[in-house]
Design an enzyme around this catalytic site. Structure first.
Site, PDB file in Angstrom:
ATOM      1  N   LEU A 102       0.871  -1.167   0.000  1.00  0.00           N
ATOM      2  CA  LEU A 102       0.000   0.000   0.000  1.00  0.00           C
ATOM      3  C   LEU A 102       0.910   1.220   0.000  1.00  0.00           C
ATOM      4  CD1 LEU A 102      -2.784  -0.858   2.633  1.00  0.00           C
ATOM      5  CD2 LEU A 102      -2.931  -0.971   0.140  1.00  0.00           C
ATOM      6  N   ASP A 103       0.530   2.248  -0.757  1.00  0.00           N
ATOM      7  CA  ASP A 103       1.341   3.471  -0.793  1.00  0.00           C
ATOM      8  C   ASP A 103       1.512   4.032   0.610  1.00  0.00           C
ATOM      9  OD1 ASP A 103       1.157   3.116  -3.519  1.00  0.00           O
ATOM     10  OD2 ASP A 103      -0.413   4.617  -3.783  1.00  0.00           O
ATOM     11  N   LYS A 104       2.542   4.827   0.779  1.00  0.00           N
ATOM     12  CA  LYS A 104       2.847   5.390   2.092  1.00  0.00           C
ATOM     13  C   LYS A 104       1.657   6.135   2.680  1.00  0.00           C
ATOM     14  CE  LYS A 104       6.238   8.362   4.429  1.00  0.00           C
ATOM     15  NZ  LYS A 104       7.464   9.184   4.281  1.00  0.00           N
TER      16      LYS A 104
END
Length: 237
Positions: A102-104
């Site tokens: 998952l993106d930051k």
């Protein structure tokens, strides 16, 4: 399996630490004190205790995390906090890793495990495992966008996405949607909306395959999967 390996795998320290433990006569196998580190045990059948407490052998762990923003989906990083940093010592001992990324700045469901075979099955492009996201979008999301996603849109690198399902929850200057995709390209949801001239301002993953994010998990919290959840993942992968 050798007794020292069994105990080391179960978190009783290094092989050297285990030898010290064995010399203290704290370890019993089927009711008999054992001091020989090389003794072989059947982890499924033998009753192994340390200081009177039975040690159950566990090979794989499966954790559901509600990933918070600002934390990266990696096992280690020099600069940023990782999802592994959020785990306790007991879980870190098994060396789990995030299944996919998952993106930051993205929140929500993240599966962590040390079961490489299951992770491969869930991430394989051939398996088409559904992943559903909730998002807030800057701009009015329309049924035309939904049709475009269903047909597949062209991303900025020329890649055409596979069929995706868009559900519009609220349409306006700031829209709310649920999007189900079967791929996991880099920043895919954000890039899909960019392809239709809109911007994702909040993103949260709700599900992966049959696994649904537990609404009782607060950001940064995690728990072990139930037997039912794990069986569903393995059957539907």
């Amino acid at each position: 399996m050798r007794l020292d390996k069994f105990l080391s795998n179960m978190g009783f320290g290094s092989r050297k630490d285990v030898k010290v433990l064995l010399k203290s006569k704290a370890v019993e196998v089927n009711g008999e004190v054992v001091r020989d580190a090389k003794q072989h045990v059947d982890e499924a059948a033998d009753v192994i205790t340390v200081a009177g407490d039975r040690v159950e052998y566990v090979e794989f762990i499966y954790l559901m995390m509600n990933k918070p923003p600002g934390v990266i989906s990696a096992t280690e990083d020099k600069y940023d906090e990782t999802v592994i940093d959020l785990l306790g010592d007991e879980e870190r001992h098994f060396e789990p890793f995030p299944v996919g990324r998952l993106d930051k700045d993205t929140e929500g469901l993240l599966l962590l495990t040390n079961d490489g075979k299951l992770a491969h099955e869930l991430l394989s492009p051939r398996k088409h495992v559904d992943k559903t996201y909730f998002a807030r979008i800057e701009g009015r999301v329309t049924e035309e966008d939904g049709e475009a996603f269903r047909r597949g849109v062209i991303l900025d690198d020329g890649y055409k996405t596979k069929e995706a399902s868009l559900k519009i929850l609220k349409s306006g200057e700031e829209s709310e949607i649920e999007l189900t995709i079967t791929e996991g390209k880099f920043h895919q949801v954000k890039r899909m909306f960019e392809s239709v001239g809109k911007r994702v301002i909040y993103l949260k993953r709700l599900s992966m395959g049959t696994l649904q994010l537990d609404p009782d998990l607060k950001l940064g919290e995690y728990r072990y999967l139930t037997e039912e959840e794990l069986t569903g993942l393995k059957e539907k992968k």
